[in-house]
Design a protein around this motif. Structure first.
Motif, PDB file in Angstrom:
ATOM      1  N   LEU A   1       0.821  -1.211   0.000  1.00 37.04           N
ATOM      2  CA  LEU A   1       0.000   0.000   0.000  1.00 37.04           C
ATOM      3  C   LEU A   1       0.855   1.261   0.000  1.00 37.04           C
ATOM      4  O   LEU A   1       0.507   2.258  -0.635  1.00 37.04           O
ATOM      5  N   ARG A   2       1.967   1.218   0.696  1.00 35.41           N
ATOM      6  CA  ARG A   2       2.856   2.391   0.691  1.00 35.41           C
ATOM      7  C   ARG A   2       3.430   2.631  -0.702  1.00 35.41           C
ATOM      8  O   ARG A   2       3.550   3.785  -1.149  1.00 35.41           O
TER       9      ARG A   2
ATOM     10  N   ASP B   1      -0.096  -9.781  -9.251  1.00 34.39           N
ATOM     11  CA  ASP B   1      -1.499  -9.388  -9.388  1.00 34.39           C
ATOM     12  C   ASP B   1      -2.299  -9.774  -8.158  1.00 34.39           C
ATOM     13  O   ASP B   1      -3.167  -9.014  -7.689  1.00 34.39           O
ATOM     14  N   GLU B   2      -2.042 -10.967  -7.633  1.00 35.27           N
ATOM     15  CA  GLU B   2      -2.747 -11.406  -6.426  1.00 35.27           C
ATOM     16  C   GLU B   2      -2.419 -10.501  -5.243  1.00 35.27           C
ATOM     17  O   GLU B   2      -3.298 -10.147  -4.451  1.00 35.27           O
ATOM     18  N   LEU B   3      -1.168 -10.103  -5.124  1.00 33.23           N
ATOM     19  CA  LEU B   3      -0.753  -9.225  -4.026  1.00 33.23           C
ATOM     20  C   LEU B   3      -1.414  -7.856  -4.134  1.00 33.23           C
ATOM     21  O   LEU B   3      -1.933  -7.314  -3.149  1.00 33.23           O
ATOM     22  N   VAL B   4      -1.419  -7.270  -5.318  1.00 32.47           N
ATOM     23  CA  VAL B   4      -2.029  -5.953  -5.517  1.00 32.47           C
ATOM     24  C   VAL B   4      -3.515  -5.998  -5.186  1.00 32.47           C
ATOM     25  O   VAL B   4      -4.051  -5.097  -4.517  1.00 32.47           O
ATOM     26  N   ALA B   5      -4.200  -7.052  -5.643  1.00 33.69           N
ATOM     27  CA  ALA B   5      -5.626  -7.174  -5.359  1.00 33.69           C
ATOM     28  C   ALA B   5      -5.878  -7.330  -3.864  1.00 33.69           C
ATOM     29  O   ALA B   5      -6.814  -6.730  -3.314  1.00 33.69           O
ATOM     30  N   ALA B   6      -5.047  -8.111  -3.190  1.00 33.60           N
ATOM     31  CA  ALA B   6      -5.213  -8.311  -1.747  1.00 33.60           C
ATOM     32  C   ALA B   6      -4.985  -7.017  -0.985  1.00 33.60           C
ATOM     33  O   ALA B   6      -5.685  -6.729  -0.009  1.00 33.60           O
ATOM     34  N   ALA B   7      -4.019  -6.219  -1.423  1.00 33.43           N
ATOM     35  CA  ALA B   7      -3.741  -4.952  -0.762  1.00 33.43           C
ATOM     36  C   ALA B   7      -4.913  -3.985  -0.924  1.00 33.43           C
ATOM     37  O   ALA B   7      -5.341  -3.332   0.038  1.00 33.43           O
ATOM     38  N   PHE B   8      -5.445  -3.893  -2.126  1.00 34.17           N
ATOM     39  CA  PHE B   8      -6.595  -3.021  -2.369  1.00 34.17           C
ATOM     40  C   PHE B   8      -7.795  -3.492  -1.540  1.00 34.17           C
ATOM     41  O   PHE B   8      -8.481  -2.684  -0.890  1.00 34.17           O
TER      42      PHE B   8
ATOM     43  N   VAL C   1       3.990  -1.435  -8.945  1.00 34.48           N
ATOM     44  CA  VAL C   1       4.310  -2.382  -7.884  1.00 34.48           C
ATOM     45  C   VAL C   1       4.998  -3.618  -8.457  1.00 34.48           C
ATOM     46  O   VAL C   1       4.515  -4.219  -9.417  1.00 34.48           O
ATOM     47  N   THR C   2       6.132  -3.985  -7.888  1.00 34.91           N
ATOM     48  CA  THR C   2       6.804  -5.236  -8.230  1.00 34.91           C
ATOM     49  C   THR C   2       7.059  -6.004  -6.941  1.00 34.91           C
ATOM     50  O   THR C   2       7.174  -5.416  -5.862  1.00 34.91           O
ATOM     51  N   LEU C   3       7.181  -7.307  -7.056  1.00 34.64           N
ATOM     52  CA  LEU C   3       7.458  -8.121  -5.879  1.00 34.64           C
ATOM     53  C   LEU C   3       8.817  -7.773  -5.292  1.00 34.64           C
ATOM     54  O   LEU C   3       9.011  -7.810  -4.073  1.00 34.64           O
ATOM     55  N   ARG C   4       9.764  -7.440  -6.136  1.00 30.36           N
ATOM     56  CA  ARG C   4      11.097  -7.066  -5.634  1.00 30.36           C
ATOM     57  C   ARG C   4      11.038  -5.776  -4.827  1.00 30.36           C
ATOM     58  O   ARG C   4      11.697  -5.648  -3.788  1.00 30.36           O
ATOM     59  N   ASP C   5      10.267  -4.807  -5.296  1.00 29.16           N
ATOM     60  CA  ASP C   5      10.132  -3.559  -4.552  1.00 29.16           C
ATOM     61  C   ASP C   5       9.448  -3.793  -3.207  1.00 29.16           C
ATOM     62  O   ASP C   5       9.823  -3.200  -2.194  1.00 29.16           O
ATOM     63  N   VAL C   6       8.437  -4.660  -3.211  1.00 30.51           N
ATOM     64  CA  VAL C   6       7.744  -4.963  -1.961  1.00 30.51           C
ATOM     65  C   VAL C   6       8.695  -5.656  -0.995  1.00 30.51           C
ATOM     66  O   VAL C   6       8.737  -5.322   0.200  1.00 30.51           O
ATOM     67  N   ALA C   7       9.476  -6.609  -1.498  1.00 34.81           N
ATOM     68  CA  ALA C   7      10.442  -7.301  -0.648  1.00 34.81           C
ATOM     69  C   ALA C   7      11.444  -6.320  -0.049  1.00 34.81           C
ATOM     70  O   ALA C   7      11.785  -6.397   1.135  1.00 34.81           O
TER      71      ALA C   7
END
Length: 208
Positions: free
Chosen positions: A19-20, A54-61, A30-36
């Motif tokens: 979310l940040r 995509d699953e992560l972005v949807a879960a965050a929203f 958003v990329t998984l590497r950036d989130v990590a």
């Protein structure tokens, strides 16, 4: 070494980091590497909780909007019907609508996000419909088709929000004036009542 956390704590931490990043750069960036990197863990750990970006972005929203709607429902319950309508229909903070606008843009390329977006859009329509019913029951409004009125006013508020936040065609006062006047005409509310009852927007407390 990454701090040891429970599975639920780590999942919440990953969603918060996502979310940040969304708030800073938008969904598409958003990329998984950036989130990590934001969390301070190895890239592979993210996939342990979310199979894809995509699953992560949807879960965050989904997480953020669910928290918003729960908070907003509690705030609206304490207001009288007209004040509650005004609070729901009032122009929201920029970060709230820019996130929704960005989600609308990303949804055609992310089915999981599209599903979450559609579900919460319907949630918003139901909340407005309930507010209209409260106003009708109090004798402060009239509606023959509450659900249809809710859909129309939601569509109008969303369109005006795009003009305000994304395009800068209208300012906040003009945006409120358009939506309030339309709601009063549609629901047979005394002209000027929504503006007179205008409270801080109930919507838009983006959780991130």
């Amino acid at each position: 070494m990454a701090e040891r956390k429970s599975s639920e704590e780590r999942r919440e931490q990953i969603i918060g980091a996502t979310l940040r990043i969304v708030a800073r750069k938008g969904f598409a960036s958003v990329t998984l590497r950036d989130v990590a990197a934001e969390v301070g863990v190895v890239h592979g750990l993210i996939r342990h909780y979310f199979a894809s970006r995509d699953e992560l972005v949807a879960a965050a929203f989904d997480h953020a909007v669910s928290a918003e709607l729960e908070s907003e429902a509690a705030a609206l319950a304490d207001l009288d019907p007209i004040a509650a309508l005004a609070a729901w229909l009032a122009t929201t903070p920029e970060n709230h609508y820019l996130v929704w606008i960005d989600a609308w843009s990303e949804a055609p390329r992310n089915p999981a996000l599209a599903a979450a977006l559609t579900r919460h859009h319907r949630d918003c329509e139901r909340i407005l419909a309930d507010l209209i019913r409260r106003a009708v029951a109090a004798g402060a409004a009239s509606s023959v088709e509450v659900d249809a009125d809710s859909r129309m006013l939601t569509a109008l508020a969303d369109g005006v929000a795009v003009q305000h936040h994304a395009m800068g065609i209208v300012d906040a006062a003009a945006a409120d004036d358009v939506v309030f006047r339309a709601a009063e005409a549609r629901l047979a509310i005394a002209p000027g009542s929504l503006a007179a009852a205008d409270r801080a927007p109930a919507r838009g407390q983006w959780v991130g």
